[in-house]
Design an enzyme around this catalytic site. Structure first.
Site, PDB file in Angstrom:
ATOM      1  CE  LYS A  14      -2.245  -1.154   3.824  1.00 46.30           C
ATOM      2  NZ  LYS A  14      -1.632  -2.473   4.131  1.00 46.30           N
ATOM      3  NE  ARG A  91      -5.091  -1.568   9.637  1.00 47.67           N
ATOM      4  CZ  ARG A  91      -4.006  -1.094   9.026  1.00 47.67           C
ATOM      5  NH1 ARG A  91      -3.983   0.098   8.508  1.00 47.67           N
ATOM      6  NH2 ARG A  91      -2.934  -1.855   8.929  1.00 47.67           N
ATOM      7  NE  ARG A 130       8.095  -2.714   6.661  1.00 49.23           N
ATOM      8  CZ  ARG A 130       6.841  -2.424   6.361  1.00 49.23           C
ATOM      9  NH1 ARG A 130       6.571  -1.526   5.459  1.00 49.23           N
ATOM     10  NH2 ARG A 130       5.856  -3.048   6.961  1.00 49.23           N
ATOM     11  NE  ARG A 136       5.694  -0.946  10.312  1.00 47.93           N
ATOM     12  CZ  ARG A 136       4.726  -0.806   9.435  1.00 47.93           C
ATOM     13  NH1 ARG A 136       4.960  -0.174   8.303  1.00 47.93           N
ATOM     14  NH2 ARG A 136       3.536  -1.304   9.642  1.00 47.93           N
ATOM     15  NE  ARG A 147       1.617  -5.383  10.928  1.00 49.68           N
ATOM     16  CZ  ARG A 147       2.804  -5.180  10.362  1.00 49.68           C
ATOM     17  NH1 ARG A 147       3.908  -5.644  10.947  1.00 49.68           N
ATOM     18  NH2 ARG A 147       2.891  -4.528   9.226  1.00 49.68           N
TER      19      ARG A 147
END
Ligand code: AP5
Ligand code: MG
Length: 194
Positions: A14, A91, A130, A136, A147
């Site tokens: 996204k 969401r 990532r 992160r 998630r």
């Protein structure tokens, strides 16, 4: 105005495709995840609340998230003159309904929903990679599982919500970033000619 909801599971691309969209169509990018992470970095009260949810891979409560979105929209009215790309919002069904009302009140509406479809294993691989590269805080195996679970339970029903409104465009989200962006442009450009 061209208001695009970019939709998809965590890691579906996204944010990456939003970067291309804002440049090509001169849109204003609202990533609710980025807004929250910025608040965490700046040590705000909202940041402290958000961190607890984000680190568990849970959603921030709808009423809070909806208020945040409305204030971002109002603070950036000029930059958003051509349209907005909504990344990570809505969401939940409650957020989608709130977005409809919010845009209606501002004389506009969602033009299209671009749904990036990526197989689950590739989502996990991208996010863990990532996590290694950037650190992160929610890009670790435990949080990723939550998630993805939250996405399936609370967010994926939005696909049907937007299909019913004739707004959902399914995009194959695998391949190179350029290949995927070509597919996205192929669904957006005809809307501009219409
Ligand atoms: P958010 O920041 O929205 O994260 P997310 O949805 O989990 O998604 P990501 O940002 O991880 O992935 P993405 O789809 O943007 O993909 P990206 O382009 O980065 O939300 C984080 C948290 O904030 C939530 O869990 C929640 O707690 C809270 N939150 C946010 N919004 C909320 C809301 N509305 N309501 C309640 N809570 C909310 O790509 C991923 C990786 O893959 C990158 O490293 C990228 O370089 C790579 N990549 C991209 N495209 C490709 C490709 N084609 N091939 C290979 N690698 C690729
Ligand atoms: Mg993102």
């Amino acid at each position: 105005m061209l208001n695009i909801v970019i939709f998809g599971a965590p890691g579906s691309g996204k944010g990456t495709q939003s970067d291309n969209l804002i440049k090509t169509y001169n849109l204003f990018h609202i990533s609710t995840g980025d807004v929250l992470r910025d608040n965490i970095k700046r040590g705000t009260e909202l940041g402290a609340i958000a961190k607890a949810y984000i680190d568990k891979g849970q959603l921030i409560p709808d009423n809070l998230m909806i208020d945040i979105l409305a204030s971002v929209l109002d603070d950036h009215r000029e930059e958003a003159a051509n349209g907005v790309i909504f990344d990570g919002f809505p969401r939940t069904i409650a957020q989608a309904e709130a977005l409809e009302t919010m845009l209606q009140e501002r004389g506009t509406s969602v033009t299209t929903v671009v749904g990036l479809e990526v197989p689950e294993q590739e989502l996990i691989d991208r996010i863990l990679l990532r996590g290694k590269l950037t650190g992160r805080s929610d890009d670790n195996m435990d949080t990723v599982k939550n998630r993805l679970g939250v996405y399936h339970n609370q967010t994926s029903p939005l696909k049907e919500f937007y299909q019913q409104r004739g707004l959902y465009q399914s995009i194959e989200g695998t391949g190179t970033i350029e290949e995927i962006f070509d597919r996205i442009q192929a669904v957006i450009n005809p809307l501009l000619e219409a």
